[in-house]
Design a protein around this motif. Structure first.
Motif, PDB file in Angstrom:
ATOM      1  N   THR A   1     -11.168   2.756  -2.149  1.00 45.98           N
ATOM      2  CA  THR A   1     -12.835   2.569  -3.324  1.00 45.98           C
ATOM      3  C   THR A   1     -12.712   1.513  -4.100  1.00 45.98           C
ATOM      4  O   THR A   1     -14.155   1.006  -4.315  1.00 45.98           O
ATOM      5  CB  THR A   1     -13.211   3.270  -3.834  1.00 45.98           C
ATOM      6  OG1 THR A   1     -12.203   4.256  -4.554  1.00 45.98           O
ATOM      7  CG2 THR A   1     -13.498   4.995  -2.998  1.00 45.98           C
TER       8      THR A   1
ATOM      9  N   SER B   1       2.186   9.397  -2.505  1.00 44.75           N
ATOM     10  CA  SER B   1       2.542   8.396  -3.821  1.00 44.75           C
ATOM     11  C   SER B   1       2.986   9.784  -5.086  1.00 44.75           C
ATOM     12  O   SER B   1       3.117  11.129  -4.584  1.00 44.75           O
ATOM     13  CB  SER B   1       1.456   7.685  -5.161  1.00 44.75           C
ATOM     14  OG  SER B   1       0.120   9.058  -5.437  1.00 44.75           O
TER      15      SER B   1
ATOM     16  N   GLY C   1      -5.712   5.393  -0.650  1.00 43.74           N
ATOM     17  CA  GLY C   1      -6.564   6.002  -1.926  1.00 43.74           C
ATOM     18  C   GLY C   1      -4.997   5.761  -2.990  1.00 43.74           C
ATOM     19  O   GLY C   1      -4.299   6.765  -3.672  1.00 43.74           O
TER      20      GLY C   1
ATOM     21  N   PRO D   1       9.323   2.202 -20.806  1.00 40.55           N
ATOM     22  CA  PRO D   1       7.678   1.931 -20.554  1.00 40.55           C
ATOM     23  C   PRO D   1       7.806   2.769 -18.873  1.00 40.55           C
ATOM     24  O   PRO D   1       8.027   3.186 -18.470  1.00 40.55           O
ATOM     25  CB  PRO D   1       7.885   0.737 -20.113  1.00 40.55           C
ATOM     26  CG  PRO D   1       9.467   0.433 -20.775  1.00 40.55           C
ATOM     27  CD  PRO D   1      10.270   1.194 -20.279  1.00 40.55           C
TER      28      PRO D   1
ATOM     29  N   PRO E   1      15.387   3.941 -14.968  1.00 41.88           N
ATOM     30  CA  PRO E   1      14.025   3.602 -14.322  1.00 41.88           C
ATOM     31  C   PRO E   1      14.186   2.335 -14.166  1.00 41.88           C
ATOM     32  O   PRO E   1      13.477   1.211 -13.251  1.00 41.88           O
ATOM     33  CB  PRO E   1      12.818   4.112 -14.272  1.00 41.88           C
ATOM     34  CG  PRO E   1      13.250   5.536 -15.299  1.00 41.88           C
ATOM     35  CD  PRO E   1      14.412   4.909 -15.463  1.00 41.88           C
TER      36      PRO E   1
ATOM     37  N   GLN F   1       5.601   1.022  -9.042  1.00 39.66           N
ATOM     38  CA  GLN F   1       6.943   1.632  -9.374  1.00 39.66           C
ATOM     39  C   GLN F   1       6.409   2.256  -7.326  1.00 39.66           C
ATOM     40  O   GLN F   1       7.299   2.410  -7.049  1.00 39.66           O
ATOM     41  CB  GLN F   1       6.646   2.811 -10.065  1.00 39.66           C
ATOM     42  CG  GLN F   1       7.284   2.523 -11.239  1.00 39.66           C
ATOM     43  CD  GLN F   1       6.531   2.500 -12.160  1.00 39.66           C
ATOM     44  OE1 GLN F   1       5.146   2.302 -11.630  1.00 39.66           O
ATOM     45  NE2 GLN F   1       6.404   2.257 -13.389  1.00 39.66           N
TER      46      GLN F   1
HETATM   47  C1  LIG Z   1       9.360   5.310 -13.950  1.00 44.35           C
HETATM   48  C2  LIG Z   1       9.203   5.967 -13.065  1.00 44.35           C
HETATM   49  C3  LIG Z   1       9.016   6.045 -11.736  1.00 44.35           C
HETATM   50  C4  LIG Z   1       8.151   5.775 -11.118  1.00 44.35           C
HETATM   51  N1  LIG Z   1       8.498   6.333  -9.135  1.00 44.35           N
HETATM   52  C5  LIG Z   1       7.710   6.063  -8.467  1.00 44.35           C
HETATM   53  C6  LIG Z   1       7.558   6.422  -7.569  1.00 44.35           C
HETATM   54  O1  LIG Z   1       8.968   6.375  -6.789  1.00 44.35           O
HETATM   55  N2  LIG Z   1       6.506   6.466  -6.806  1.00 44.35           N
HETATM   56  C7  LIG Z   1       5.157   6.414  -6.668  1.00 44.35           C
HETATM   57  O2  LIG Z   1       4.832   6.648  -5.886  1.00 44.35           O
HETATM   58  N3  LIG Z   1       5.071   6.659  -7.674  1.00 44.35           N
HETATM   59  C8  LIG Z   1       6.020   6.874  -9.143  1.00 44.35           C
HETATM   60  N4  LIG Z   1       5.349   6.708 -10.187  1.00 44.35           N
HETATM   61  C9  LIG Z   1       4.184   6.947 -10.980  1.00 44.35           C
HETATM   62  C10 LIG Z   1       2.776   5.909 -10.832  1.00 44.35           C
HETATM   63  O3  LIG Z   1       3.690   4.582 -11.905  1.00 44.35           O
HETATM   64  C11 LIG Z   1       2.187   5.678 -10.556  1.00 44.35           C
HETATM   65  O4  LIG Z   1       1.795   6.469 -11.551  1.00 44.35           O
HETATM   66  C12 LIG Z   1       1.831   6.371  -9.195  1.00 44.35           C
HETATM   67  O5  LIG Z   1       2.064   5.949  -8.067  1.00 44.35           O
HETATM   68  C13 LIG Z   1      -0.146   6.483  -8.829  1.00 44.35           C
HETATM   69  O6  LIG Z   1      -0.180   7.077  -8.031  1.00 44.35           O
HETATM   70  P1  LIG Z   1      -1.655   6.816  -7.016  1.00 44.35           P
HETATM   71  O7  LIG Z   1      -1.694   5.552  -6.442  1.00 44.35           O
HETATM   72  O8  LIG Z   1      -1.581   8.512  -6.313  1.00 44.35           O
HETATM   73  O9  LIG Z   1      -2.607   7.321  -8.601  1.00 44.35           O
HETATM   74  P2  LIG Z   1      -3.209   6.583  -9.102  1.00 44.35           P
HETATM   75  O10 LIG Z   1      -2.873   5.527  -9.923  1.00 44.35           O
HETATM   76  O11 LIG Z   1      -4.749   7.502  -9.979  1.00 44.35           O
HETATM   77  O12 LIG Z   1      -4.834   5.401  -8.320  1.00 44.35           O
HETATM   78  C14 LIG Z   1      -5.026   6.491  -7.149  1.00 44.35           C
HETATM   79  C15 LIG Z   1      -6.730   5.221  -6.314  1.00 44.35           C
HETATM   80  O13 LIG Z   1      -7.119   5.814  -5.548  1.00 44.35           O
HETATM   81  C16 LIG Z   1      -8.083   5.421  -5.117  1.00 44.35           C
HETATM   82  N5  LIG Z   1      -9.386   6.649  -5.335  1.00 44.35           N
HETATM   83  C17 LIG Z   1      -9.580   7.330  -5.935  1.00 44.35           C
HETATM   84  N6  LIG Z   1     -10.546   8.663  -5.007  1.00 44.35           N
HETATM   85  C18 LIG Z   1     -10.832   7.864  -3.753  1.00 44.35           C
HETATM   86  C19 LIG Z   1     -11.299   7.812  -2.565  1.00 44.35           C
HETATM   87  N7  LIG Z   1     -12.275   9.259  -2.671  1.00 44.35           N
HETATM   88  N8  LIG Z   1     -10.904   7.426  -1.500  1.00 44.35           N
HETATM   89  C20 LIG Z   1     -10.516   6.465  -1.898  1.00 44.35           C
HETATM   90  N9  LIG Z   1      -9.932   5.379  -2.664  1.00 44.35           N
HETATM   91  C21 LIG Z   1      -9.672   7.020  -3.447  1.00 44.35           C
HETATM   92  C22 LIG Z   1      -8.412   5.144  -6.635  1.00 44.35           C
HETATM   93  O14 LIG Z   1      -9.350   3.908  -7.164  1.00 44.35           O
HETATM   94  C23 LIG Z   1      -7.141   4.411  -7.315  1.00 44.35           C
HETATM   95  O15 LIG Z   1      -6.645   2.944  -6.475  1.00 44.35           O
HETATM   96  C24 LIG Z   1       6.809   6.666 -11.248  1.00 44.35           C
HETATM   97  C25 LIG Z   1       6.415   5.809 -12.530  1.00 44.35           C
HETATM   98  C26 LIG Z   1       7.461   6.163 -13.622  1.00 44.35           C
HETATM   99  C27 LIG Z   1       6.838   5.599 -14.775  1.00 44.35           C
END
Ligand SMILES: Cc1cc2nc3c(=O)[nH]c(=O)nc-3n(C[C@H](O)[C@H](O)[C@H](O)COP(=O)(O)OP(=O)(O)OC[C@H]3O[C@@H](n4cnc5c(N)ncnc54)[C@H](O)[C@@H]3O)c2cc1C
Lengths: 361, 277
Positions: A327, A274, A305, B11, B125, A311
């Motif tokens: 989790t 991500s 995770g 946003p 975006p 996005q």
């Molecule tokens: C214009 C724009 C474009 C974007 N483009 C992208 C893109 O191309 N790709 C992208 O990925 N994001 C993109 N994003 C960001 C997106 O909005 C999120 O912020 C991002 O995807 C979140 O990444 P994440 O799921 O790793 O983190 P988080 O949203 O913080 O999620 C973490 C997850 O892990 C879980 N977790 C935590 N600890 C553990 C554990 N030990 N074991 C199991 N599960 C656990 C939590 O419950 C949670 O569900 C973009 C945002 C914007 C505004």
């Protein structure tokens, strides 16, 4: 109606879709479909479809292929300066062709290159452009006054554009003397044989005309020059892997990816991640899945995770099946997944690796 | 070198977008805003280029008055100046947006120094029209390449090398300066603003221009400098947004295979079924 054909000897799948969409509109309007093919030079790219030059034999094959696809004429755009790709020269060529042919519409695939050439052509011909459409139809305007400032001869089109990587659709109206639109890949079932029209009647079997169009560039023409092209080795890539093992914030650290890498190796898959992960510097951006990363369509996407922000979702929603390991049982990724395991990535992924090893013995 | 970066206020939410009742826009009442990741990388790159080659970074946004928040964020990262081209709340079509930027660039260049490099995000975006940068570059007579993930400036020779990924591999383009580029995330890893940067941004004085659509006008505006000093004349383009809507989503019931490591055998069963191990 003109369709810009990206090809590498073979017509690119995305252009086939664009052609299919254009065919349907043209049938409605009772117009023929004509192809635009850039043929000069030696831009042929061994591992991906381009609009580059091809050998005489390939050109013949392309010709008969386009004929079977219901194309009634080919505009072969040829100029020594088109030997290598240049966004400005290719766009200018298309703009000049538009002025010459005065088509009702020009349709191209909504690929990076298709969008780039069409944007260049639109800017140079001073025409509006609707990119990444999933549907296009000719239609009278709802409110004739609203778009009349686009002048005499403006035609009206109804179309649907894909926004936010697919999270939203935009119904829009295009008013222009020539409609320019690109078709988002995946929006039409490509029609391989268009020797018959939608009513089943055979199309008039005239031999297809090939017209060479030579654009003009003055000496001061401003253009970027392609000076280097390297081809990626054909290994397992994120975009083509059958399995993608992808990690998010829940993986916790760069080191946390070791077990994901091992699982990817055991399944001959690729590792994804991500944006939180790339922003933390745990993985390179080339691993990022999502709207501003890579769009993947594996048979299985294992989301470890990852919360499932929209996005990110638009980058993996093309997967046949999704396994979420999280989790949080209420995470959007869990909600949308085919399979879910509620648990800690640090426990579950090593356990999968162990289980695979155990069964191998 | 003088670098201009064009950014859009969008946003920041990762939730499913909710629409206003009239379907004209995303309901942003409870949402935070940001610049897109491509544009954040563009700002970062401009700051690095200017640190290496000297000069200044100007950030420009066409949008509502609130877009000053995004300009200030870029300043907090290290940009030198911000220019807000205020257009009111409604999103402009891509031709009108390009005309507003073109007009602003002409005005800024007439008042100060010409720009050597103009950076755009590859696509916004939200609207994702994939064309604003190209239209501005064409109007200004600049070369432009999209999808850029690497920029090398040869300042002495007044050239730049622009690198991008394509499905088959990597392409490198050469352009002479002044030039434009539409960049993608992955170009660099953007910095987080420092405390000092934030303070500076809060106090920064922004240049304010405005661009308004005529109530009824003719043709597309070419971004001409109008007679009112801070106003840029633009016209409506030929693409008109009628309505936004949610696509239909095929929802499948999630099969929960279990909790914790005990679920491993069930997972490997699936991998075997799919012939993946
Ligand atoms: C214009 C724009 C474009 C974007 N483009 C992208 C893109 O191309 N790709 C992208 O990925 N994001 C993109 N994003 C960001 C997106 O909005 C999120 O912020 C991002 O995807 C979140 O990444 P994440 O799921 O790793 O983190 P988080 O949203 O913080 O999620 C973490 C997850 O892990 C879980 N977790 C935590 N600890 C553990 C554990 N030990 N074991 C199991 N599960 C656990 C939590 O419950 C949670 O569900 C973009 C945002 C914007 C505004």
């Amino acid at each position: 109606m003109l369709v810009l054909i990206e090809h590498n000897g073979e017509v690119a799948a995305s252009s086939l879709e664009a052609l299919t969409v254009a065919r349907a509109i043209a049938d409605d309007l009772g117009e023929p479909v004509e192809a635009v093919v850039f043929t000069a030079g030696t831009d042929a790219d061994p591992s991906g479809p381009t609009l580059g030059g091809v050998s005489a034999a390939e050109e013949e094959a392309l010709r008969s292929r386009l004929e079977r696809l219901g194309v009634s004429a080919i505009h072969s755009v040829a100029h020594p300066e088109l030997a290598t790709y240049s966004p400005e020269r290719w766009g200018e060529s298309l703009a000049q062709l538009i002025r010459r042919v005065e088509p009702s519409a020009v349709v191209a695939a909504g690929t990076d290159r298709g969008n780039e050439i069409m944007a260049q052509a639109a800017a140079r011909a001073d025409l509006p452009l609707a990119t990444n459409c999933s549907a296009v139809a000719s239609a009278p305007p709802d409110d004739p006054g609203a778009t009349s400032q686009n002048g005499a001869g403006a035609q009206h089109w109804r179309l649907t554009r894909v926004r936010q990587g697919g999270m939203l659709l935009e119904d829009a109206e295009l008013a222009a003397p020539v409609a320019l639109a690109t078709i988002v890949p995946g929006s039409a079932e490509p029609n391989d044989d268009a020797t018959h029209d939608s009513s089943g009647a055979a199309r008039a079997g005239q031999p297809m005309a090939v017209e060479v169009f030579e654009p003009r560039f003055d000496d001061a023409f401003v253009a970027s020059r392609l000076v280097e092209r390297t081809t990626r080795d054909a290994g397992v890539s994120l975009a083509t892997a059958r399995v993608v093992v992808s990690g998010g914030r829940g993986v916790g650290s760069a080191d946390g990816f070791a077990s994901l890498e091992e699982l990817a190796k055991l399944t001959a898959g690729a590792v994804g991640c991500s944006r939180v992960v790339t922003n933390n510097g745990w993985r390179p951006h080339s691993d990022q899945v999502g709207q501003t990363g890579t769009k993947v369509n594996p048979d299985l996407y294992i989301a470890c995770g990852i919360s499932g922000a929209t996005q990110h979702w638009v980058g993996c929603m093309g997967a046949k099946a999704i396994l979420a390991i999280n989790t949080d049982a209420d995470a959007p990724m869990v909600d949308r997944a085919t399979y879910a395991v509620i648990g800690d990535v640090a426990d579950v992924v090593p356990a999968i690796v162990d289980e695979i090893h155990r069964r191998a013995h | 070198m003088e670098v201009l970066v064009c950014v859009k206020r969008v946003p920041a939410s990762g939730g499913t977008p909710q629409l206003t009742d009239d379907g004209q826009r995303v309901d942003t009442r409870n949402l935070a805003f940001t610049v897109g990741p491509h544009e954040e990388c563009a700002v970062e790159e401009a700051i690095r280029l200017v640190a290496e080659h000297g000069g200044a970074v100007t950030v420009l946004s066409v949008g509502p008055a609130e877009a000053d928040e995004q300009l200030r964020y870029a300043i907090s990262m290290g940009a030198d100046r911000g220019v807000l081209v205020e257009t009111g709340a409604d999103e402009l079509d891509p031709q009108a947006t390009a005309a507003a930027i073109t007009g602003a660039v002409r005005r800024l260049e007439a008042e100060r120094a010409p720009f050597d490099l103009i950076l755009f995000g590859n696509e916004s975006p939200d609207a994702g029209n994939y064309q604003v940068g190209v239209r501005v570059a064409c109007a200004l007579g600049l070369p432009i390449v999209g999808g850029i993930k690497g920029i090398d400036i040869d300042d002495g020779a007044r050239h730049a090398r622009l690198r991008r990924d394509v499905p088959a591999g990597v392409e490198v383009y050469e352009v002479s300066l002044p030039a434009a580029a539409a960049v993608k995330e992955g170009l660099n890893l953007p910095r987080y603003p420092s405390m000092r940067g934030r303070l500076r941004a809060r106090k920064a004085e922004l240049d304010e221009l405005s661009a308004r659509l005529p109530d009824a006008g003719a043709g597309t505006g070419a971004g001409d400098i109008d007679t009112v000093p801070s106003e840029i004349a633009i016209g409506r383009g030929g693409l008109r947004k009628m309505r936004l809507r949610q696509p239909e989503e095929k929802r499948t019931e999630t099969v929960v295979l279990g909790r914790g490591p005990e679920a491993a055998p069930a997972i490997v069963d699936i991998l075997e079924e799919l012939d993946m191990v």
